[in-house]
Design an enzyme around this catalytic site. Sequence first.
Site, PDB file in Angstrom:
ATOM      1  N   HIS A 138       0.796  -1.232   0.000  1.00  0.00           N
ATOM      2  CA  HIS A 138       0.000   0.000   0.000  1.00  0.00           C
ATOM      3  C   HIS A 138       0.829   1.283   0.000  1.00  0.00           C
ATOM      4  CE1 HIS A 138      -3.432  -2.490   0.260  1.00  0.00           C
ATOM      5  NE2 HIS A 138      -3.543  -2.608   1.568  1.00  0.00           N
ATOM      6  N   HIS A 212      -9.733   1.991   0.234  1.00  0.00           N
ATOM      7  CA  HIS A 212      -9.629   0.894   1.197  1.00  0.00           C
ATOM      8  C   HIS A 212     -10.731   0.987   2.259  1.00  0.00           C
ATOM      9  CE1 HIS A 212      -7.669  -2.189   3.587  1.00  0.00           C
ATOM     10  NE2 HIS A 212      -6.716  -2.302   2.692  1.00  0.00           N
ATOM     11  N   GLU A 349     -11.575  -3.753  -3.023  1.00  0.00           N
ATOM     12  CA  GLU A 349     -10.708  -2.724  -3.599  1.00  0.00           C
ATOM     13  C   GLU A 349     -10.564  -2.956  -5.094  1.00  0.00           C
ATOM     14  OE1 GLU A 349      -7.045  -2.938  -0.974  1.00  0.00           O
ATOM     15  OE2 GLU A 349      -8.419  -4.301  -0.004  1.00  0.00           O
TER      16      GLU A 349
HETATM   17  C1  GLA Z   1      -5.158  -5.258   2.017  1.00  0.00           C
HETATM   18  C2  GLA Z   1      -4.202  -6.372   2.024  1.00  0.00           C
HETATM   19  C3  GLA Z   1      -4.375  -7.112   3.286  1.00  0.00           C
HETATM   20  C4  GLA Z   1      -4.254  -6.216   4.471  1.00  0.00           C
HETATM   21  C5  GLA Z   1      -5.209  -5.139   4.415  1.00  0.00           C
HETATM   22  C6  GLA Z   1      -5.015  -4.169   5.563  1.00  0.00           C
HETATM   23  O1  GLA Z   1      -6.428  -5.646   1.735  1.00  0.00           O
HETATM   24  O2  GLA Z   1      -4.291  -7.227   0.938  1.00  0.00           O
HETATM   25  O3  GLA Z   1      -3.453  -8.120   3.350  1.00  0.00           O
HETATM   26  O4  GLA Z   1      -2.983  -5.641   4.467  1.00  0.00           O
HETATM   27  O5  GLA Z   1      -5.061  -4.468   3.199  1.00  0.00           O
HETATM   28  O6  GLA Z   1      -4.813  -4.773   6.775  1.00  0.00           O
END
Ligand code: GLA
Length: 384
Positions: A138, A212, A349
């Site tokens: 991210h 997110h 997402e």
């Molecule tokens: C995304 C990732 C997950 C986790 C979440 C936040 O969806 O794929 O593995 O990191 O964000 O916790």
Amino acid sequence: MRNTTTILCWIILIVSFLTLGSCKKHDKEIHKLDVKKENWGRTKDGQEIYLYTLSNIHGMQIKIINYGAIVQSLFVPDKSGKYEDVVLGYDRLDDYLKDSPYFGAIVGRYGNRIARGRFTLDGVQYQLATNNGPNHLHGGIKGFDKVVWNAEPIHEKDKVRLKLTYLSPDGEEGYPGNLKVAVIYSLTNHNELEIEYFAQTDKATPVNLTHHGYFNLTGHCKRDILEHQLWINADYFTPVDSTLIPTGELRPVEGTPFDFRQPTAIGARINDPDEQLKYGRGYDHNWVLNQADGTLKLQAALYDPQSGRYMQIYTDQPGLQFYSGNFLDGSIVGKGGVVYKHRYGLCLETQHFPDSPNHPEFPSTILRPGEQYHTKTIYKFSIK
Ligand code: GLA
């Protein structure tokens, strides 16, 4: 005498019309397209944070802060017309500043993982931070979810919009090029949350922006999300290794717990003895959306049978990361003092596939100077 009666009747008629008219006007005054701005505190280095409340004529409301471009709350009606918050988050800025698993934020420059934080572009190797085991996640240590954005409300005929902009300088988190980013959140009178993403760069760079949000359609997190029914228009998903990096394979969902081509309760197969579910501790995978040709299409839907809330997702993106809130463990106290227990929220997402810079066979995520990055996703709310 007859004349006086006729005149009286006319007067009564006109007065009732006027009263009716003003009632209608009053109704619209209660619920109208509107944006309100209020102070929401300061970051540690003194930057002002504001909370923007977008409302539509039905009373749907979205609250957004310019820290992390975070959707802090989202009020939508259930089948009895009751408006409740359907996203996870915090009541105070300090909690977002302290620690947040990306609640409601815009993630970037690259949503999801890049293996070992490394990629080669035009012959140059780049090393990014490894903030998730051996991998980059991210956007790194201080991704777009932790920066202060400029915000500017825009009023249109049938929607209200909030435009958030951010300039990510060359070299930020190890990425090449100055990247000018804009995200426009819109609330329409059709109970849609539209998100548009724009970016321009002065050097080639990977870009993969997404939202997110953690959804829980029960309203104020009354229950976990295991009874929510999910539909994903995808015949394939991208299986991962034990560190959640795609192996490169596109695997058919047929006959696996990853088949959501018919609406299915999330909890129905989540504990199946499946290696992919074990790696993800549940669902934490990217689905390869069918007929993704860059135009906006209905690609997923989420339904909570008890509240009747129904959310449809339209996107022009080729992938959908479905994360079933596996890392939520009851250690976070969120809005209204609610404890966010295991699987009390889920993320959908819309994006390009994880680790695309290291997978030339995946749709490209490279943005070059002179190109305009523009993608769009709509979360549309109704009842069933
Ligand atoms: C995304 C990732 C997950 C986790 C979440 C936040 O969806 O794929 O593995 O990191 O964000 O916790």
